[in-house]
Design a protein around this motif. Structure first.
Motif, PDB file in Angstrom:
ATOM      1  N   ASN A 336      -9.673 -13.989  -9.765  1.00  0.00           N
ATOM      2  CA  ASN A 336      -9.739 -13.969  -8.306  1.00  0.00           C
ATOM      3  C   ASN A 336     -10.949 -13.158  -7.852  1.00  0.00           C
ATOM      4  OD1 ASN A 336      -9.353 -13.630  -5.528  1.00  0.00           O
ATOM      5  ND2 ASN A 336      -7.772 -12.073  -5.809  1.00  0.00           N
ATOM      6  N   THR A 337     -11.932 -13.849  -7.304  1.00  0.00           N
ATOM      7  CA  THR A 337     -13.107 -13.166  -6.748  1.00  0.00           C
ATOM      8  C   THR A 337     -13.077 -13.161  -5.218  1.00  0.00           C
ATOM      9  OG1 THR A 337     -14.373 -15.237  -6.793  1.00  0.00           O
ATOM     10  CG2 THR A 337     -14.534 -13.784  -8.726  1.00  0.00           C
ATOM     11  N   GLU A 338     -12.098 -13.802  -4.647  1.00  0.00           N
ATOM     12  CA  GLU A 338     -11.973 -13.853  -3.180  1.00  0.00           C
ATOM     13  C   GLU A 338     -11.468 -12.515  -2.639  1.00  0.00           C
ATOM     14  OE1 GLU A 338     -12.466 -15.339   0.534  1.00  0.00           O
ATOM     15  OE2 GLU A 338     -12.969 -16.422  -1.310  1.00  0.00           O
ATOM     16  N   THR A 339     -10.451 -11.947  -3.267  1.00  0.00           N
ATOM     17  CA  THR A 339      -9.911 -10.646  -2.811  1.00  0.00           C
ATOM     18  C   THR A 339      -9.925  -9.609  -3.932  1.00  0.00           C
ATOM     19  OG1 THR A 339      -7.612 -11.161  -3.398  1.00  0.00           O
ATOM     20  CG2 THR A 339      -8.375 -11.869  -1.229  1.00  0.00           C
ATOM     21  N   ASN A 340     -10.421 -10.040  -5.111  1.00  0.00           N
ATOM     22  CA  ASN A 340     -10.568  -9.105  -6.239  1.00  0.00           C
ATOM     23  C   ASN A 340      -9.271  -8.381  -6.591  1.00  0.00           C
ATOM     24  OD1 ASN A 340     -13.475  -9.540  -6.574  1.00  0.00           O
ATOM     25  ND2 ASN A 340     -13.677  -8.427  -4.622  1.00  0.00           N
ATOM     26  N   GLY A 341      -8.202  -9.157  -6.629  1.00  0.00           N
ATOM     27  CA  GLY A 341      -6.916  -8.603  -7.068  1.00  0.00           C
ATOM     28  C   GLY A 341      -6.129  -7.883  -5.999  1.00  0.00           C
ATOM     29  N   LEU A 342      -6.633  -7.803  -4.793  1.00  0.00           N
ATOM     30  CA  LEU A 342      -5.933  -7.105  -3.710  1.00  0.00           C
ATOM     31  C   LEU A 342      -4.997  -8.066  -2.958  1.00  0.00           C
ATOM     32  CD1 LEU A 342      -8.914  -5.031  -2.265  1.00  0.00           C
ATOM     33  CD2 LEU A 342      -7.052  -4.189  -3.716  1.00  0.00           C
ATOM     34  N   ILE A 343      -3.758  -7.685  -2.824  1.00  0.00           N
ATOM     35  CA  ILE A 343      -2.796  -8.515  -2.074  1.00  0.00           C
ATOM     36  C   ILE A 343      -2.992  -8.336  -0.573  1.00  0.00           C
ATOM     37  CG2 ILE A 343      -0.348  -8.879  -1.597  1.00  0.00           C
ATOM     38  CD1 ILE A 343       0.250  -8.175  -4.462  1.00  0.00           C
ATOM     39  N   GLN A 344      -3.349  -7.130  -0.144  1.00  0.00           N
ATOM     40  CA  GLN A 344      -3.647  -6.834   1.268  1.00  0.00           C
ATOM     41  C   GLN A 344      -2.485  -7.197   2.204  1.00  0.00           C
ATOM     42  OE1 GLN A 344      -7.347  -9.100   1.461  1.00  0.00           O
ATOM     43  NE2 GLN A 344      -8.540  -7.203   1.338  1.00  0.00           N
ATOM     44  N   SER A 345      -1.323  -6.654   1.884  1.00  0.00           N
ATOM     45  CA  SER A 345      -0.121  -6.877   2.699  1.00  0.00           C
ATOM     46  C   SER A 345       0.123  -5.678   3.610  1.00  0.00           C
ATOM     47  CB  SER A 345       1.094  -7.092   1.795  1.00  0.00           C
ATOM     48  OG  SER A 345       2.295  -6.963   2.518  1.00  0.00           O
ATOM     49  N   ASP A 346       0.179  -5.935   4.911  1.00  0.00           N
ATOM     50  CA  ASP A 346       0.486  -4.863   5.870  1.00  0.00           C
ATOM     51  C   ASP A 346       1.865  -4.271   5.605  1.00  0.00           C
ATOM     52  OD1 ASP A 346      -1.915  -5.510   7.004  1.00  0.00           O
ATOM     53  OD2 ASP A 346      -1.079  -6.474   8.783  1.00  0.00           O
ATOM     54  N   ALA A 347       2.821  -5.131   5.226  1.00  0.00           N
ATOM     55  CA  ALA A 347       4.194  -4.674   5.033  1.00  0.00           C
ATOM     56  C   ALA A 347       4.298  -3.646   3.909  1.00  0.00           C
ATOM     57  CB  ALA A 347       5.103  -5.858   4.743  1.00  0.00           C
ATOM     58  N   THR A 348       3.484  -3.800   2.890  1.00  0.00           N
ATOM     59  CA  THR A 348       3.546  -2.829   1.796  1.00  0.00           C
ATOM     60  C   THR A 348       2.986  -1.476   2.233  1.00  0.00           C
ATOM     61  OG1 THR A 348       1.380  -3.495   0.907  1.00  0.00           O
ATOM     62  CG2 THR A 348       3.317  -4.665   0.081  1.00  0.00           C
ATOM     63  N   VAL A 349       1.905  -1.499   3.005  1.00  0.00           N
ATOM     64  CA  VAL A 349       1.292  -0.249   3.456  1.00  0.00           C
ATOM     65  C   VAL A 349       2.256   0.522   4.354  1.00  0.00           C
ATOM     66  CG1 VAL A 349      -0.648   0.787   4.670  1.00  0.00           C
ATOM     67  CG2 VAL A 349      -0.996  -1.293   3.328  1.00  0.00           C
ATOM     68  N   THR A 350       2.873  -0.171   5.322  1.00  0.00           N
ATOM     69  CA  THR A 350       3.779   0.516   6.241  1.00  0.00           C
ATOM     70  C   THR A 350       5.032   1.005   5.520  1.00  0.00           C
ATOM     71  OG1 THR A 350       4.761  -1.608   6.905  1.00  0.00           O
ATOM     72  CG2 THR A 350       2.974  -0.751   8.260  1.00  0.00           C
ATOM     73  N   TYR A 351       5.438   0.322   4.465  1.00  0.00           N
ATOM     74  CA  TYR A 351       6.577   0.831   3.688  1.00  0.00           C
ATOM     75  C   TYR A 351       6.221   2.191   3.093  1.00  0.00           C
ATOM     76  CZ  TYR A 351      10.186   1.332   0.137  1.00  0.00           C
ATOM     77  OH  TYR A 351      11.218   1.826  -0.629  1.00  0.00           O
ATOM     78  N   GLY A 352       5.043   2.280   2.513  1.00  0.00           N
ATOM     79  CA  GLY A 352       4.611   3.555   1.946  1.00  0.00           C
ATOM     80  C   GLY A 352       4.438   4.640   2.984  1.00  0.00           C
ATOM     81  N   LEU A 353       4.175   4.237   4.222  1.00  0.00           N
ATOM     82  CA  LEU A 353       4.020   5.200   5.315  1.00  0.00           C
ATOM     83  C   LEU A 353       5.361   5.559   5.960  1.00  0.00           C
ATOM     84  CD1 LEU A 353       0.863   3.685   7.048  1.00  0.00           C
ATOM     85  CD2 LEU A 353       0.961   5.780   5.663  1.00  0.00           C
ATOM     86  N   GLY A 354       6.413   4.863   5.563  1.00  0.00           N
ATOM     87  CA  GLY A 354       7.736   5.156   6.094  1.00  0.00           C
ATOM     88  C   GLY A 354       7.978   4.643   7.489  1.00  0.00           C
TER      89      GLY A 354
END
Length: 446
Positions: A336-354
């Protein structure tokens, strides 16, 4: 000549039933067959009336016809009413107005009575009642099913205790969903204002066993699930949180950092003497069962699939589960060279932020210390971010073969999601989403 007025002059024209007679006496006309009219009636006091008495029928040796005077009398009476006949008209008008007012009042009273009767009958027949509650309900209440109670009696008792909105709806749901099963006698732990379907599910447990009913929604996080279990069972929160610190005790793989993702969603009826550990064991086992039914048996692969399924559950509507799963799989590919392995999901980031939100700052997206930040850290996050459903698990285990890398929900109300293979195309869809947000109330897209 008309037979109505006989000829007084002996001309021979007379009524057929009256014999001819000479109408003259003493040299003057004296037709005694027609008495002289009386003029003492009030109608004749008006000066507008002429003397209607018959004139001398014989003047100057010529015969005068009496009929015109009679015709004049009647014509004047019709065309010129007297002052006395005009005076009562105002009184008549007042009486007419009074009758109109009385009629209006009567009609208003009648309409009010009809409306009141309609409302009474609607209440009596239950037409104003809520047919069903949305559920899952609130609070707890013990409900007793006596031996011999049938669906109708049970429904009436449920409605009287405000556990369900309508006995009729409960019986209808029982006929549709019971599949031949019977509600056994016993004491059941229920909620107030449950849906008819939820109440039926809570009652179709083992007969004679008091139960705690709990409804765990899909995509719910571990802390939310624990709150639900505490409210349903009365077990202290500390007992559940302590168990979550040792997920491996419930068969989870070594990389699992909590029970997140394994608290399988659904409706549960826990016996009232069930412990927190037993409740967690049952829920985790249901998650393992769902994974195995999807064909995933290796523990490490189960964890991966469950993590991926939790992202799918949070990011897409059910109709798009398989497509989003395919796009995530494309991002996880080594080439994958389009996102270089990054899923880039907002839902995952906000989960980590609580927190739960749609908006992230550039700093939050760049924070590598957030182990669930899939903008900054390639690959899957360190674990699931919620409780995925059977459908999401199946999609994660069997992703669609699609060329997409990007997706965005352009309408949060309808859930419409658009997919793209390039960042430029994705940017146009993001602008479409932002345009939609600009038309919404403040806070809708936060």
């Amino acid at each position: 000549m008309s037979h109505r007025y006989p000829d007084p002059y002996g001309t021979g024209e007379r009524p057929d039933h009256e014999p001819a007679a000479d109408g003259y006496a003493g040299g003057e006309h004296a037709d005694t067959r027609y008495p002289e009219p009386h003029f003492d009636d009030a109608r004749y006091e008006d000066d507008s009336y002429v003397d209607a008495r018959p004139a001398d029928a014989h003047t100057g040796g010529e015969h005068q016809e009496a009929a015109p005077a009679v015709q004049h009398f009647f014509g004047e009476e019709e065309s010129a009413p007297s002052r006395r006949s005009r005076r009562p008209s105002r009184e008549k008008q007042r009486r007419r107005r009074r009758r109109t007012i009385v009629m209006v009042v009567v009609l208003a009273v009648f309409a009010g009575a009809v409306f009141g009767l309609t409302v009474f009958l609607r209440d009596l027949l239950g037409m104003n009642e809520v047919e069903d509650y949305p559920g899952p309900g609130e609070g707890t209440v013990s409900f007793v099913v006596q031996p011999g109670d049938g669906p109708l009696v049970i429904g009436n008792n449920l409605a009287s205790e405000d556990i369900v909105a309508s006995s009729k709806k409960f019986v209808e749901v029982f006929q549709q969903e019971s599949q031949g099963r019977e509600i056994q006698p016993g004491t059941f732990e229920m909620r107030l204002q449950m849906s008819a379907s939820g109440a039926l599910g809570a009652l179709l447990g083992d007969g004679g066993t008091a139960v705690h009913y709990a409804a765990i929604p899909r995509d719910q996080r571990q802390n939310e699930t624990f709150d639900e279990l505490v409210a349903s069972t009365g077990i202290p929160l500390e007992e559940f949180t302590a168990l979550a610190q040792d997920p491996q005790a419930f068969g989870l793989p070594e990389q699992a950092v909590s029970l997140e993702g394994y608290l399988f969603p659904g409706e549960y009826r826990f016996p009232v003497d069930m412990t927190a550990e037993e409740i967690i064991t049952e829920m985790v086992q249901n998650a393992f069962n769902a994974l195995e039914e999807a064909g995933v048996t290796d523990p490490a692969e189960q964890y991966r699939v469950l993590t991926k399924a939790s992202i799918i559950q949070a990011e897409a509507g059910e109709a798009d589960y398989a497509t989003v799963a395919g796009a995530i799989e494309n991002r996880l590919r080594a080439d994958n060279t389009e996102t270089n392995g990054l899923i880039q999901s907002d839902a995952t980031v906000t989960y980590g932020l609580g927190r739960k939100s749609y908006n992230l700052t550039p700093e939050e997206k760049a924070d590598t210390s957030n182990r669930w930040n899939t903008y900054a850290n390639p690959g899957l996050p360190v674990g699931p971010i919620g409780s995925p459903s059977v459908e999401a698990i199946d999609a994660a285990a069997n992703p669609a073969d699609v060329p997409y890398f990007y997706w965005v929900t352009v309408n949060l109300d309808s859930g419409e999601t658009k997919f793209s293979s390039t960042l430029a195309e994705h940017g146009r869809y993001v602008a479409e989403y932002q345009q939609w947000c600009s038309t919404q109330e403040a806070g809708r897209c936060d």
